[in-house]
Design an enzyme around this catalytic site. Structure first.
Site, PDB file in Angstrom:
ATOM      1  CG  HIS A 155      -9.150 -49.636  -1.765  1.00 11.76           C
ATOM      2  ND1 HIS A 155      -8.340 -48.806  -1.035  1.00 11.76           N
ATOM      3  CD2 HIS A 155      -9.429 -49.257  -2.783  1.00 11.76           C
ATOM      4  CE1 HIS A 155      -8.227 -47.724  -1.875  1.00 11.76           C
ATOM      5  NE2 HIS A 155      -8.748 -47.985  -3.167  1.00 11.76           N
ATOM      6  CG  ASP A 190      -1.525 -43.242   1.790  1.00 11.82           C
ATOM      7  OD1 ASP A 190      -2.282 -43.625   0.911  1.00 11.82           O
ATOM      8  OD2 ASP A 190      -0.746 -42.465   1.843  1.00 11.82           O
ATOM      9  CG  LEU A 234     -11.546 -49.950  20.503  1.00  8.45           C
ATOM     10  CD1 LEU A 234     -10.418 -49.112  21.018  1.00  8.45           C
ATOM     11  CD2 LEU A 234     -11.281 -50.906  19.464  1.00  8.45           C
TER      12      LEU A 234
HETATM   13  C1  FPP Z   1      -5.599 -45.087   0.902  1.00 12.48           C
HETATM   14  O1  FPP Z   1      -4.955 -45.942   0.029  1.00 12.48           O
HETATM   15  C2  FPP Z   1      -6.765 -45.819   1.585  1.00 12.48           C
HETATM   16  C3  FPP Z   1      -7.978 -45.389   1.365  1.00 12.48           C
HETATM   17  C4  FPP Z   1      -8.431 -44.016   0.824  1.00 12.48           C
HETATM   18  C5  FPP Z   1      -9.128 -46.214   1.891  1.00 12.48           C
HETATM   19  C6  FPP Z   1      -8.766 -46.810   3.154  1.00 12.48           C
HETATM   20  C7  FPP Z   1      -9.998 -48.272   3.043  1.00 12.48           C
HETATM   21  C8  FPP Z   1      -9.591 -49.419   3.759  1.00 12.48           C
HETATM   22  C9  FPP Z   1      -8.316 -49.475   4.113  1.00 12.48           C
HETATM   23  C10 FPP Z   1     -10.366 -50.377   3.262  1.00 12.48           C
HETATM   24  C11 FPP Z   1     -11.666 -50.608   3.903  1.00 12.48           C
HETATM   25  C12 FPP Z   1     -11.479 -50.224   5.571  1.00 12.48           C
HETATM   26  C13 FPP Z   1     -12.371 -49.659   6.366  1.00 12.48           C
HETATM   27  C14 FPP Z   1     -12.113 -49.483   7.830  1.00 12.48           C
HETATM   28  C15 FPP Z   1     -13.811 -49.546   6.022  1.00 12.48           C
HETATM   29  P1  FPP Z   1      -4.505 -45.371  -1.219  1.00 12.48           P
HETATM   30  O2  FPP Z   1      -5.706 -45.797  -2.354  1.00 12.48           O
HETATM   31  O3  FPP Z   1      -4.590 -43.878  -1.250  1.00 12.48           O
HETATM   32  O4  FPP Z   1      -3.090 -45.795  -1.746  1.00 12.48           O
HETATM   33  P2  FPP Z   1      -2.174 -45.083  -2.564  1.00 12.48           P
HETATM   34  O5  FPP Z   1      -1.458 -43.738  -1.944  1.00 12.48           O
HETATM   35  O6  FPP Z   1      -1.072 -46.234  -2.569  1.00 12.48           O
HETATM   36  O7  FPP Z   1      -2.603 -44.847  -4.043  1.00 12.48           O
END
Ligand code: FPP
Length: 263
Positions: A53, A36, A147
């Site tokens: 992201h 997050d 893994l």
């Molecule tokens: C949460 O941050 C993150 C996500 C909803 C997406 C997670 C995706 C990645 C880390 C990139 C791709 C990785 C893989 C493994 C495919 P948020 O957008 O909710 O952040 P915020 O709370 O600060 O808005």
């Protein structure tokens, strides 16, 4: 188990020092991660959310590497929740593209490092071109014995429990299951994670104190570690810190535990 007053402050040590301090015979079998803070990371740099992201994907690649090097059995990454469809369409599209890019880049290292790729979630709800890449990654790595990289996609813990109940009802109707035999272990066998151990450690980045519909059943006895670090900044060193912190915890599983007993 280290007594509380002898606990080293894990923040002070380098990656190499942390590596040597970890008890490699007492590793968590399964680490689950709520990645997050990508959006906040980007906003604080006046960048579009998608930039967060993208850097978050680099963190994911690094964490898979260190989990594999450590010899963990399972790493589950929460990459796209069933609720994430509510985000703006361009962000959802970008996340799907990043997922495919992640899988393409990860495939080379999964083959090299004996990593087996799996998913949990309602995969049939993802776009076809994403499903194809997922299937390819699974086919190419499913015989690997190292893994297990388990990525949660279009995943929701409540949805998973509903799907499990549907499976149970179907099996009861077809007389494949006697309702009187249904217990916690049988129920677990109907979850997406049927073949996996429950997580020992849950890591959540960005300081949010929520479980966000993640592995609701399986996290029953997991140790939780919530760090203020935003996911794009969460790299190998902090993962090793988390493992060490986990090893300093006393897991009680409902008993009174050694520290309490000795008081
Ligand atoms: C949460 O941050 C993150 C996500 C909803 C997406 C997670 C995706 C990645 C880390 C990139 C791709 C990785 C893989 C493994 C495919 P948020 O957008 O909710 O952040 P915020 O709370 O600060 O808005």
């Amino acid at each position: 188990m280290l007594k509380k007053k002898n606990k080293p402050d894990v923040r002070k040590f380098s990656k190499q020092e942390l590596w040597s301090m970890i008890d490699h015979n007492n590793l968590p079998k399964h680490v689950a991660v709520i990645m997050d803070g990508n959006g906040r990371w980007a906003r604080s740099r006046m960048l579009p959310r998608v930039a967060g992201h993208r850097v978050g994907m680099e963190s994911a690649l690094k964490i898979v590497e260190v989990a594999s090097d450590l010899g963990l059995n399972v790493l589950t990454l929460y990459a796209f929740s069933a609720e994430n469809w509510r985000r703006p369409a361009d962000e959802v599209g970008a996340l799907m593209k990043l997922l495919v890019e992640f899988l393409k880049r990860e495939l080379i290292s999964m083959k090299k490092n004996n990593i087996c790729f799996q998913t949990i979630g309602r995969i049939a709800g993802l776009p076809d071109w994403v499903q194809q890449q997922i299937k390819w990654s699974i086919d190419q790595t499913c015989k690997n014995t190292g893994l297990i990289l388990n990525v949660a996609l279009n995943y929701g813990g409540q949805q998973e429990i509903v799907d499990a109940v549907k499976g149970i009802v179907r099996d009861v109707e077809h007389k494949r299951l006697d309702i009187n035999e249904l217990d916690e272990e049988t129920f677990s066998g109907y979850l997406y994670t049927a073949d996996l151990p429950d997580p020992d450690l849950l890591i959540r980045t960005s300081g949010e104190m929520r479980i966000s519909n993640f592995l609701l059943w399986q996290l029953a006895y997991a140790e939780m570690l919530i760090t203020p670090t935003l996911w794009p900044d969460f790299r190998k060193r902090e993962f090793l810190q988390a493992i060490l912190e986990y090893q300093q915890r006393e897991r009680r599983f409902g008993t009174i535990g050694k520290l309490v007993q000795s008081k």
